[in-house]
Design an enzyme around this catalytic site. Structure first.
Site, PDB file in Angstrom:
ATOM      1  CB  ALA A  13      -0.933  -0.002   1.218  1.00 11.43           C
ATOM      2  CB  SER A  14       4.444   2.017   0.310  1.00  7.60           C
ATOM      3  OG  SER A  14       4.652   1.150   1.345  1.00  7.60           O
ATOM      4  NE  ARG A  15       7.118   1.877  -3.347  1.00  4.41           N
ATOM      5  CZ  ARG A  15       8.347   2.152  -2.964  1.00  4.41           C
ATOM      6  NH1 ARG A  15       8.974   3.172  -3.456  1.00  4.41           N
ATOM      7  NH2 ARG A  15       8.949   1.386  -2.083  1.00  4.41           N
ATOM      8  CE1 TYR A 154       2.356  -9.017 -12.490  1.00 10.07           C
ATOM      9  CE2 TYR A 154       1.613  -9.146 -14.774  1.00 10.07           C
ATOM     10  CZ  TYR A 154       1.499  -8.610 -13.497  1.00 10.07           C
ATOM     11  OH  TYR A 154       0.520  -7.670 -13.234  1.00 10.07           O
ATOM     12  CE  LYS A 158      -0.711  -9.718 -10.649  1.00  9.70           C
ATOM     13  NZ  LYS A 158      -1.294  -9.156  -9.436  1.00  9.70           N
TER      14      LYS A 158
HETATM   15  N1  LIG Z   1       0.522  -0.786 -12.818  1.00  9.31           N
HETATM   16  C1  LIG Z   1      -0.343  -1.269 -13.718  1.00  9.31           C
HETATM   17  O1  LIG Z   1      -0.682  -0.610 -14.708  1.00  9.31           O
HETATM   18  C2  LIG Z   1      -0.939  -2.641 -13.515  1.00  9.31           C
HETATM   19  C3  LIG Z   1      -1.443  -3.327 -14.612  1.00  9.31           C
HETATM   20  C4  LIG Z   1      -2.013  -4.583 -14.423  1.00  9.31           C
HETATM   21  C5  LIG Z   1      -2.081  -5.131 -13.155  1.00  9.31           C
HETATM   22  N2  LIG Z   1      -1.573  -4.446 -12.096  1.00  9.31           N
HETATM   23  C6  LIG Z   1      -1.640  -5.057 -10.767  1.00  9.31           C
HETATM   24  O2  LIG Z   1      -2.114  -4.090  -9.835  1.00  9.31           O
HETATM   25  C7  LIG Z   1      -1.405  -4.207  -8.584  1.00  9.31           C
HETATM   26  C8  LIG Z   1      -0.734  -2.890  -8.230  1.00  9.31           C
HETATM   27  O3  LIG Z   1       0.109  -2.485  -9.313  1.00  9.31           O
HETATM   28  P1  LIG Z   1       1.370  -1.530  -9.083  1.00  9.31           P
HETATM   29  O4  LIG Z   1       1.963  -1.294 -10.419  1.00  9.31           O
HETATM   30  O5  LIG Z   1       0.972  -0.388  -8.215  1.00  9.31           O
HETATM   31  O6  LIG Z   1       2.298  -2.546  -8.235  1.00  9.31           O
HETATM   32  P2  LIG Z   1       3.869  -2.431  -7.883  1.00  9.31           P
HETATM   33  O7  LIG Z   1       4.207  -1.019  -7.646  1.00  9.31           O
HETATM   34  O8  LIG Z   1       4.658  -3.169  -8.913  1.00  9.31           O
HETATM   35  O9  LIG Z   1       3.930  -3.300  -6.547  1.00  9.31           O
HETATM   36  C9  LIG Z   1       3.057  -3.030  -5.459  1.00  9.31           C
HETATM   37  C10 LIG Z   1       3.756  -3.294  -4.170  1.00  9.31           C
HETATM   38  O10 LIG Z   1       4.052  -4.680  -4.003  1.00  9.31           O
HETATM   39  C11 LIG Z   1       5.067  -4.733  -3.029  1.00  9.31           C
HETATM   40  N3  LIG Z   1       5.826  -5.981  -3.045  1.00  9.31           N
HETATM   41  C12 LIG Z   1       6.386  -6.594  -4.104  1.00  9.31           C
HETATM   42  N4  LIG Z   1       7.075  -7.690  -3.695  1.00  9.31           N
HETATM   43  C13 LIG Z   1       6.941  -7.733  -2.341  1.00  9.31           C
HETATM   44  C14 LIG Z   1       7.444  -8.611  -1.326  1.00  9.31           C
HETATM   45  N5  LIG Z   1       8.219  -9.664  -1.605  1.00  9.31           N
HETATM   46  N6  LIG Z   1       7.115  -8.357  -0.039  1.00  9.31           N
HETATM   47  C15 LIG Z   1       6.348  -7.290   0.288  1.00  9.31           C
HETATM   48  N7  LIG Z   1       5.856  -6.417  -0.632  1.00  9.31           N
HETATM   49  C16 LIG Z   1       6.157  -6.637  -1.927  1.00  9.31           C
HETATM   50  C17 LIG Z   1       5.992  -3.582  -3.405  1.00  9.31           C
HETATM   51  O11 LIG Z   1       6.641  -3.142  -2.250  1.00  9.31           O
HETATM   52  P3  LIG Z   1       7.955  -2.181  -2.376  1.00  9.31           P
HETATM   53  O12 LIG Z   1       7.380  -0.841  -2.697  1.00  9.31           O
HETATM   54  O13 LIG Z   1       8.573  -2.237  -1.068  1.00  9.31           O
HETATM   55  O14 LIG Z   1       8.790  -2.757  -3.464  1.00  9.31           O
HETATM   56  C18 LIG Z   1       5.075  -2.558  -4.040  1.00  9.31           C
HETATM   57  O15 LIG Z   1       4.896  -1.401  -3.241  1.00  9.31           O
HETATM   58  C19 LIG Z   1      -0.427  -5.367  -8.766  1.00  9.31           C
HETATM   59  O16 LIG Z   1      -1.024  -6.563  -8.298  1.00  9.31           O
HETATM   60  C20 LIG Z   1      -0.251  -5.445 -10.267  1.00  9.31           C
HETATM   61  O17 LIG Z   1       0.122  -6.739 -10.718  1.00  9.31           O
HETATM   62  C21 LIG Z   1      -0.983  -3.214 -12.249  1.00  9.31           C
END
Ligand SMILES: NC(=O)c1ccc[n+]([C@@H]2O[C@H](COP(=O)([O-])OP(=O)(O)OC[C@H]3O[C@@H](n4cnc5c(N)ncnc54)[C@H](OP(=O)(O)O)[C@@H]3O)[C@@H](O)[C@H]2O)c1
Length: 243
Positions: A13-15, A154, A158
């Protein structure tokens, strides 16, 4: 469900999207337990932004590669807030893996974060969620159906999370609704070159990327109004699945 006064556990949830979800739920009066890998300045900024909206917000640190630490999270939320109404499995690892790059260790790590951690959390939260008449939201990916080349672990994780969403919907019914939300492009990975962005955008009928707020708004709707929706995967992808 009534969000005001409820409590949500949101992983990662941090970012980025996780933070947008946390702030949207806080806007609706929902207390938030913000899981993070490290309680760094991003985690504290998210906690403070949620608390500034008048709800209780705490950070909970855990590596999603540590099954015991993951399993302990729901109990920590109940100890802190007295209840757990909503589990949002948002955290994920998104790293390339081609057939040539395959390593069993990397494969297992990616599935541990993206698939096994949501399962452990659902199991450890089940009693609290059932007694609250709660919800589980799993962040899936439109790429589960049309995989990105070179992202074997990945996309597989999913696709399996979609299946887990349906199985959990059956397992937790009738008390708990379980829904998958599948973004297309909501926020570009960092870094990503402009040629790749253009190529991906050309496949999106709506002609643009989405925003984290598109995801957060849908989740807000599902939690507040989606009392009769379970076991579904809802795409938020600008129509990408059509091409
Ligand atoms: N961004 C997109 O456009 C998009 C598209 C399709 C699906 N999604 C899905 O939507 C969700 C959010 O996307 P996002 O891009 O915001 O995600 P992200 O920034 O890639 O990851 C979200 C968080 O997961 C944490 N994380 C990863 N590995 C971890 C571990 N081993 N232990 C604890 N925390 C861990 C990270 O922590 P740290 O900050 O500490 O690394 C990060 O803050 C994800 O499930 C992603 O697959 C996103």
């Amino acid at each position: 469900m009534q969000l005001r006064g409820s409590t949500a556990l949101i992983t990662g949830a941090s970012r980025r999207i996780g933070r947008a979800i946390a702030e949207r739920l806080a806007d609706a009066g929902c207390n938030v337990a913000l899981h993070c890998r490290h309680a760094d300045e991003h985690a504290h900024a998210c906690r403070d932004a949620c608390a500034a909206r008048g709800v209780r917000a705490v950070t909970l640190e855990a590596s999603l590669l540590d099954p015991d630490a993951v399993a302990a999270l729901p109990g920590l939320v109940v100890a802190e807030f007295g209840r757990l109404d909503i589990l949002i499995n948002n955290a994920a690892t998104f790293e390339p893996m081609s057939l040539a790059d395959f390593s069993l260790d990397r494969w297992q790590r990616d599935l541990a974060v993206n698939l096994t951690a949501p399962m452990i959390l659902a199991h450890a939260s089940a009693a609290a969620l059932r007694s609250a008449g709660g919800r589980v939201i799993n962040l899936c990916d439109a790429a589960a159906e049309r995989p990105f080349p070179g992202y074997l672990s990945y996309c597989t994780s999913k696709a399996a999370l979609e299946s887990l969403t349906r199985s959990l919907a059956l397992a937790l019914a009738p008390e708990v609704c379980v829904v998958g939300v599948a973004p297309g492009v909501a926020l570009w990975p960092d870094p990503m070159d402009s040629a790749t962005k253009e190529r991906l955008l050309s496949r999106i009928p709506l002609g643009r990327s989405g925003e984290p707020s598109d995801i957060a708004e849908l989740i807000h709707f599902l939690l507040e109004r989606g009392d009769y929706i379970t076991g579904q995967i809802l795409r938020v992808d600008g129509g990408r699945a059509l091409r």
